[in-house]
Enzyme design. Sequence first.
Site, short mmCIF file in Angstrom:
data_model
loop_
_atom_site.label_atom_id
_atom_site.label_comp_id
_atom_site.label_asym_id
_atom_site.label_seq_id
_atom_site.Cartn_x
_atom_site.Cartn_y
_atom_site.Cartn_z
N SER A 235 1.07 -1.40 -0.13
CA SER A 235 0.02 -0.44 0.34
C SER A 235 0.81 1.66 0.08
O SER A 235 2.29 1.38 0.66
CB SER A 235 -0.85 -0.15 1.36
OG SER A 235 -1.49 1.28 1.53
N HIS A 237 -0.76 3.91 0.78
CA HIS A 237 -1.67 5.09 1.97
C HIS A 237 -3.04 5.60 0.95
O HIS A 237 -3.06 6.82 0.67
CB HIS A 237 -0.77 5.99 2.55
CG HIS A 237 -1.01 6.80 3.59
ND1 HIS A 237 -1.19 5.12 5.01
CD2 HIS A 237 -2.47 6.90 4.13
CE1 HIS A 237 -2.02 5.59 5.93
NE2 HIS A 237 -2.17 6.96 5.41
N ASP A 268 -3.46 -2.70 -1.27
CA ASP A 268 -4.69 -1.41 -1.70
C ASP A 268 -4.27 -0.81 -3.11
O ASP A 268 -3.03 -0.51 -3.17
CB ASP A 268 -5.15 -1.09 -0.10
CG ASP A 268 -4.65 -0.49 0.77
OD1 ASP A 268 -3.15 0.04 -0.19
OD2 ASP A 268 -5.03 -0.14 1.68
N GLY A 269 -5.28 0.69 -3.01
CA GLY A 269 -5.29 1.06 -3.77
C GLY A 269 -5.62 1.05 -5.51
O GLY A 269 -4.39 0.31 -6.03
N GLY A 270 -6.49 2.26 -4.85
CA GLY A 270 -6.72 1.96 -6.52
C GLY A 270 -7.87 0.61 -7.21
O GLY A 270 -8.67 0.81 -8.52
N VAL A 271 -8.16 0.08 -6.33
CA VAL A 271 -9.21 -0.94 -6.19
C VAL A 271 -10.78 -0.84 -7.09
O VAL A 271 -11.19 -0.59 -5.04
CB VAL A 271 -8.96 -2.60 -5.46
CG1 VAL A 271 -10.18 -3.86 -5.85
CG2 VAL A 271 -7.95 -3.12 -5.72
N ARG A 292 -11.55 4.39 -0.46
CA ARG A 292 -13.08 5.84 -0.96
C ARG A 292 -13.70 5.64 -1.66
O ARG A 292 -14.82 6.29 -0.75
CB ARG A 292 -12.24 6.37 -1.98
CG ARG A 292 -10.48 7.57 -1.32
CD ARG A 292 -10.01 8.15 -2.64
NE ARG A 292 -8.88 8.54 -2.30
CZ ARG A 292 -7.46 8.40 -2.10
NH1 ARG A 292 -7.28 6.99 -2.78
NH2 ARG A 292 -6.27 8.84 -2.35
C1 LIG Z 1 -8.73 10.47 3.85
C2 LIG Z 1 -7.90 9.23 4.38
C3 LIG Z 1 -7.71 8.72 5.55
C4 LIG Z 1 -7.12 7.90 5.37
N1 LIG Z 1 -7.11 6.89 6.68
C5 LIG Z 1 -6.15 6.21 7.13
C6 LIG Z 1 -5.77 5.18 8.23
O1 LIG Z 1 -6.06 6.00 9.48
N2 LIG Z 1 -4.91 4.23 8.68
C7 LIG Z 1 -4.43 3.88 7.60
O2 LIG Z 1 -3.72 2.85 7.17
N3 LIG Z 1 -4.88 4.62 5.99
C8 LIG Z 1 -6.03 5.25 6.12
N4 LIG Z 1 -5.32 6.08 4.76
C9 LIG Z 1 -5.06 4.83 3.40
C10 LIG Z 1 -6.26 3.63 3.08
O3 LIG Z 1 -6.03 2.70 4.40
C11 LIG Z 1 -5.65 2.90 2.29
O4 LIG Z 1 -4.72 2.62 2.44
C12 LIG Z 1 -6.01 3.84 0.35
O5 LIG Z 1 -7.24 4.35 0.68
C13 LIG Z 1 -6.19 2.84 -0.20
O6 LIG Z 1 -7.01 3.17 -1.62
P1 LIG Z 1 -8.18 3.76 -2.06
O7 LIG Z 1 -8.60 5.06 -1.64
O8 LIG Z 1 -7.92 4.15 -3.91
O9 LIG Z 1 -8.75 2.68 -2.24
C14 LIG Z 1 -6.80 7.05 4.10
C15 LIG Z 1 -7.08 6.93 2.96
C16 LIG Z 1 -7.77 8.45 3.06
C17 LIG Z 1 -8.30 8.18 1.13
#
Ligand SMILES: Cc1cc2nc3c(=O)[nH]c(=O)nc-3n(C[C@H](O)[C@H](O)[C@H](O)COP(=O)(O)O)c2cc1C
Length: 342
Positions: A235, A237, A268-271, A292
């Site tokens: 990931s 993030h 994860d990421g873009g699924v 998201r």
């Molecule tokens: C607004 C927002 C807040 C997030 N907060 C956290 C968090 O508190 N802990 C964490 O491990 N990842 C956090 N993430 C990352 C997500 O867990 C995840 O890795 C990421 O959203 C996956 O990509 P996707 O949104 O394209 O599916 C956050 C992402 C977003 C967009």
Amino acid sequence: MKAIRDNARQKMKKFCRVCKVCDGRVCAGEIPGMGGLGTGASFKNNVSALASLHLNMRLVHDITEPKTAITLLGYELALPVLAAPIGGVAVNMDLGVSEEDYNLSVVGGCLDAGIVGCTGDGVPPVIHEAGLAALTLHHGCGIPFIKPWEGAELDEKLEKARDTGCKAIGMDIDAAGLLTLRRRGRPVAPRTSQQLADIIGKVHAWGIAFILKGLMSPRDASLAVEAGADAVVVSNHGGRALDHTPGTATVLPEVVAAVGGRIPVLADGGVRDGGDILKMLALGADCVLIGRPVSVAAVGGGREGVARYFETLGDQLRQAMVMTGTPDVRDVSPSIIHGLNG
Ligand SMILES: Cc1cc2nc3c(=O)[nH]c(=O)nc-3n(C[C@H](O)[C@H](O)[C@H](O)COP(=O)(O)O)c2cc1C
């Protein structure tokens, strides 16, 4: 789903356009908000890496009811999917939804769909408190993620996470790059192998598994396995920790090779749909997380919206499995991806 998305578009309008395809283009650089950091390249690369992979159709077979269930670290999942931890959507974005209700929608909606949700962490404290409260209410049926805090804050939060009754605790080590937290007097930091081993040993002593999230290299994945992690999450993030990284699907095969089947590899990421889930599995992931779009479903439709979203994904996944001749999510051939052998 259309009504849910329309409702979310209204509520989230200052922070998320709820685009037809959630690909990070319109919201590039919007943090706080739902965008990716800086140019938004890392978020966009996540989506384009998956889009660049194409599925082979195979219809000469007898598969009509593919198997989608897995067991992950003691959690029984009807689909190889988790709601990713997302902290602060409600509290930081003023959506007319409380952080408490947001987390209850995610954790409860996932259970209704036969999977589990993860909860996030951040500043202010209501972010982790609301997530942990939702998990406690649902008897620990979910996975709390804690940031790599410096000092006593880490131990305090790990102990609070333990008390939810969960079977696994995660740490998003890629949050180490969030300078905003340091500026607010709440520093997070990377960890050495030995420091990781100490943290994992503590969590294991409670009989709880440990997941390290936010790895993008074979090196870090190998070190995580050696430090005792029970699973890793490939990931970046959602493109929010570092600009200009590759997409997660691009690095996933090298990480899977480095881990060599010793522990589960999540990604994860873009699924965004059932086809994307299947692509990640074909590249070697055991399970995926979705971020998201789950927030959109929770803000637009509450608990029911989240359940409906995952039911839709389950239908799409089963359809993609039939169309590619894939009988079981636990054994997806790389050869279903055009140009890959398997
Ligand atoms: C607004 C927002 C807040 C997030 N907060 C956290 C968090 O508190 N802990 C964490 O491990 N990842 C956090 N993430 C990352 C997500 O867990 C995840 O890795 C990421 O959203 C996956 O990509 P996707 O949104 O394209 O599916 C956050 C992402 C977003 C967009």
